[in-house]
Design a protein around this motif. Structure first.
Motif, PDB file in Angstrom:
ATOM      1  N   ALA A 253      46.536  48.606  44.609  1.00  0.00           N
ATOM      2  CA  ALA A 253      48.288  48.382  45.137  1.00  0.00           C
ATOM      3  C   ALA A 253      47.682  46.418  44.925  1.00  0.00           C
ATOM      4  N   ASP A 254      47.007  45.911  46.154  1.00  0.00           N
ATOM      5  CA  ASP A 254      46.778  44.738  46.454  1.00  0.00           C
ATOM      6  C   ASP A 254      45.360  43.851  46.156  1.00  0.00           C
ATOM      7  N   ILE A 255      44.410  43.684  45.178  1.00  0.00           N
ATOM      8  CA  ILE A 255      43.343  43.454  45.274  1.00  0.00           C
ATOM      9  C   ILE A 255      42.669  42.434  46.014  1.00  0.00           C
ATOM     10  N   SER A 256      43.602  41.617  45.777  1.00  0.00           N
ATOM     11  CA  SER A 256      42.418  40.422  47.898  1.00  0.00           C
ATOM     12  C   SER A 256      42.817  40.825  48.702  1.00  0.00           C
ATOM     13  N   LEU A 288      44.913  47.265  32.048  1.00  0.00           N
ATOM     14  CA  LEU A 288      46.022  46.568  31.829  1.00  0.00           C
ATOM     15  C   LEU A 288      46.136  45.389  30.758  1.00  0.00           C
ATOM     16  N   ASP A 289      47.332  45.054  29.940  1.00  0.00           N
ATOM     17  CA  ASP A 289      47.390  44.463  29.288  1.00  0.00           C
ATOM     18  C   ASP A 289      47.136  42.767  29.565  1.00  0.00           C
ATOM     19  N   GLU A 290      47.482  42.206  28.691  1.00  0.00           N
ATOM     20  CA  GLU A 290      47.225  40.540  28.871  1.00  0.00           C
ATOM     21  C   GLU A 290      47.855  40.079  29.591  1.00  0.00           C
ATOM     22  N   GLU A 291      49.418  40.372  29.294  1.00  0.00           N
ATOM     23  CA  GLU A 291      50.171  39.421  30.708  1.00  0.00           C
ATOM     24  C   GLU A 291      50.259  39.920  32.158  1.00  0.00           C
ATOM     25  N   LEU A 292      49.061  41.307  32.649  1.00  0.00           N
ATOM     26  CA  LEU A 292      49.068  41.915  33.217  1.00  0.00           C
ATOM     27  C   LEU A 292      47.592  40.939  34.206  1.00  0.00           C
ATOM     28  N   ILE A 293      47.483  40.953  33.010  1.00  0.00           N
ATOM     29  CA  ILE A 293      45.592  40.088  33.572  1.00  0.00           C
ATOM     30  C   ILE A 293      45.996  38.810  34.061  1.00  0.00           C
ATOM     31  N   HIS A 294      46.880  37.795  33.210  1.00  0.00           N
ATOM     32  CA  HIS A 294      47.207  36.416  33.745  1.00  0.00           C
ATOM     33  C   HIS A 294      47.562  36.099  35.113  1.00  0.00           C
ATOM     34  N   GLU A 295      48.785  37.757  35.117  1.00  0.00           N
ATOM     35  CA  GLU A 295      49.343  37.556  36.542  1.00  0.00           C
ATOM     36  C   GLU A 295      48.005  37.875  38.018  1.00  0.00           C
ATOM     37  N   ARG A 297      45.264  37.094  37.422  1.00  0.00           N
ATOM     38  CA  ARG A 297      43.997  35.866  37.291  1.00  0.00           C
ATOM     39  C   ARG A 297      45.362  34.934  38.337  1.00  0.00           C
ATOM     40  N   GLN A 298      45.851  34.571  38.268  1.00  0.00           N
ATOM     41  CA  GLN A 298      46.919  33.821  39.168  1.00  0.00           C
ATOM     42  C   GLN A 298      46.751  33.684  40.137  1.00  0.00           C
ATOM     43  N   GLU A 299      46.443  35.421  40.971  1.00  0.00           N
ATOM     44  CA  GLU A 299      46.518  35.464  41.985  1.00  0.00           C
ATOM     45  C   GLU A 299      45.217  35.092  43.159  1.00  0.00           C
ATOM     46  N   LEU A 300      44.582  36.047  41.956  1.00  0.00           N
ATOM     47  CA  LEU A 300      43.252  36.249  42.549  1.00  0.00           C
ATOM     48  C   LEU A 300      42.243  33.763  43.002  1.00  0.00           C
ATOM     49  N   ASP A 301      42.689  33.660  41.451  1.00  0.00           N
ATOM     50  CA  ASP A 301      42.408  31.909  41.760  1.00  0.00           C
ATOM     51  C   ASP A 301      42.682  31.522  43.029  1.00  0.00           C
ATOM     52  N   LYS A 302      44.491  31.591  43.567  1.00  0.00           N
ATOM     53  CA  LYS A 302      45.185  31.650  44.664  1.00  0.00           C
ATOM     54  C   LYS A 302      44.113  32.378  45.798  1.00  0.00           C
ATOM     55  N   LEU A 304      41.088  34.169  46.461  1.00  0.00           N
ATOM     56  CA  LEU A 304      39.234  34.266  46.109  1.00  0.00           C
ATOM     57  C   LEU A 304      38.818  32.871  47.101  1.00  0.00           C
ATOM     58  N   SER A 305      38.885  31.832  47.158  1.00  0.00           N
ATOM     59  CA  SER A 305      38.971  30.685  47.296  1.00  0.00           C
ATOM     60  C   SER A 305      37.503  30.142  46.985  1.00  0.00           C
ATOM     61  N   GLY A 306      37.562  30.180  45.231  1.00  0.00           N
ATOM     62  CA  GLY A 306      36.362  30.315  44.524  1.00  0.00           C
ATOM     63  C   GLY A 306      35.444  31.292  44.187  1.00  0.00           C
ATOM     64  N   VAL A 307      35.704  32.431  44.889  1.00  0.00           N
ATOM     65  CA  VAL A 307      34.792  33.071  44.641  1.00  0.00           C
ATOM     66  C   VAL A 307      34.565  33.847  42.641  1.00  0.00           C
ATOM     67  N   PRO A 308      34.018  33.863  42.461  1.00  0.00           N
ATOM     68  CA  PRO A 308      33.781  33.778  40.728  1.00  0.00           C
ATOM     69  C   PRO A 308      34.006  35.310  40.259  1.00  0.00           C
ATOM     70  N   TYR A 309      34.877  35.693  39.585  1.00  0.00           N
ATOM     71  CA  TYR A 309      35.646  37.053  38.995  1.00  0.00           C
ATOM     72  C   TYR A 309      35.661  37.259  37.536  1.00  0.00           C
ATOM     73  N   LEU A 310      35.908  38.354  37.610  1.00  0.00           N
ATOM     74  CA  LEU A 310      35.569  38.908  36.181  1.00  0.00           C
ATOM     75  C   LEU A 310      36.047  40.419  36.017  1.00  0.00           C
ATOM     76  N   PHE A 311      36.914  40.872  34.727  1.00  0.00           N
ATOM     77  CA  PHE A 311      37.603  41.308  34.890  1.00  0.00           C
ATOM     78  C   PHE A 311      36.428  42.850  33.900  1.00  0.00           C
ATOM     79  N   ILE A 312      36.465  44.173  33.915  1.00  0.00           N
ATOM     80  CA  ILE A 312      35.308  44.762  33.487  1.00  0.00           C
ATOM     81  C   ILE A 312      36.234  46.389  33.268  1.00  0.00           C
ATOM     82  N   SER A 313      35.302  46.864  32.770  1.00  0.00           N
ATOM     83  CA  SER A 313      35.427  48.742  32.328  1.00  0.00           C
ATOM     84  C   SER A 313      34.470  49.387  31.914  1.00  0.00           C
ATOM     85  N   SER A 314      34.364  50.161  32.376  1.00  0.00           N
ATOM     86  CA  SER A 314      32.755  51.016  32.617  1.00  0.00           C
ATOM     87  C   SER A 314      33.202  51.785  31.007  1.00  0.00           C
TER      88      SER A 314
END
Length: 333
Positions: A253-256, A288-295, A297-302, A304-314
């Motif tokens: 519901a809220d990744i951050s 997730l589609d590209e549009e959702l990933i972009h949205e 990313r914008q939230e996480l950049d704001k 996560l305070s510089g903590v690196p992140y990435l999107f994966i799928s096992s």
């Protein structure tokens, strides 16, 4: 190794050996009728020693044997012969084992290297033979010292998993699935919370025959630092990991917010955990589609305070090589 065979917390009772008694023998031979004192010293009692063994991963061998007693020292003999030492008892433990005094809960020491030995209880000293007490005024002492008694103690052995990367996340975040895909480990996987009840370890193979160890740790819930859920049972394992990989599912519901809760639980359990290197992985991102990933990313950049992140799928094998690369960089910085 089956889940039931992973034992990381045991209590054992140990006792060192008592020292042998000194001899009060007086030298008597065919042509020496008054040879004076020649009683030897008693041997020391056996020690109780804890020894690190890199080939062990669990404390399961102490599941049914809980009492350990070292041998007693032998008595001294004639001709100043010292009694044999009592046999030492060795408690073999995996690396990362903390040894506590059960009664006081005081940490006695930690075993972190293969072959490292620590004496947890010393055997009693052997008594001195009568020849030690000979003097100008007492030529034939007919007494010797008794050996000193051994000691007894209740010990708590607590294993903290030694791994390069520790997986941190809520129950059912996909930690076990990720471990099974990135390593040859076969953790229990199911679609319900707290599938993992014990830590699982796996070796991640990297480029040029290099590798690192990843640990799947039972899921955190809010309030874990106070002992809720599996509480302290798993949080202690995180203390030994060099890098923490926070795994948060894309359908959260809220990744951050989820990341902040996980971070807060670690902070409340042990603030020093926040000094470890961190990486956030958004799992199940194949939904997730590209549009959702972009949205996101914008939230996480704001947030996560510089903590690196990435999107994966096992499941879709998406972003796993990038994940290995980032973890390798963090481990070797």
């Amino acid at each position: 190794m089956t889940e039931g065979n992973f034992v990381d917390y045991v209590k054992v009772h140990v006792a060192s050996g008592k020292g042998g008694q000194g001899s009060a023998h007086l030298r008597r031979e065919k042509y020496v009728d008054k040879g004076g004192p020649d009683g030897g010293d008693g041997g020391r009692g056996g020690h109780v020693i804890v020894r690190g063994n890199k080939n062990l991963w669990t404390l399961v061998h102490y599941k049914f044997q809980k009492h350990f007693k070292a041998g007693h020292g032998e008595h001294g003999g004639k001709q100043r012969s010292t009694g044999a030492k009592g046999e030492d008892v060795y408690l073999e433990v995996p690396l990362g084992t903390v040894v506590r005094d059960t009664e006081t809960n005081q940490v006695l020491f930690e075993i972190t290297e293969d072959g490292e030995e620590k004496i947890v209880l010393e055997g009693g000293l052997g008594g001195r033979g009568n020849w030690h007490f000979k003097s100008s005024t007492n030529q034939t002492p007919r007494y010797a010292q008794p050996g000193l008694p051994g000691e007894e103690k209740q010990l708590t052995l607590e294993l903290k998993v030694l791994a390069d990367v520790g997986l941190v996340g809520f129950p059912n975040a996909g930690k076990s699935t990720l471990l099974s895909v990135m390593t040859s480990a076969k953790p229990k996987i199911a679609d319900y919370e707290f599938t993992t009840l014990k830590p699982n370890l796996g070796i991640v193979k990297y480029r040029d025959f290099r590798s690192f160890v990843m640990a799947d740790i039972p899921g955190i819930i809010e309030g874990a630092a106070e002992g809720k859920g599996l509480g302290h049972y798993f949080l202690r394992h995180i203390e030994r990991n060099a890098t923490l990989l926070f795994l948060i599912p894309a359908d959260s519901a809220d990744i951050s917010r989820e990341y902040e809760i996980l971070l807060d639980e670690l902070r409340r359990y042990n603030p020093e955990l926040l000094h470890k290197k961190r990486l956030v992985a958004i799992s199940k991102s194949d939904m997730l589609d590209e549009e959702l990933i972009h949205e996101i990313r914008q939230e996480l950049d704001k947030d996560l305070s510089g903590v690196p992140y990435l999107f994966i799928s096992s499941v879709a094998q998406k972003g796993l090589q990038e994940l290995k690369d980032k973890l390798w960089v963090l481990l070797n910085e």
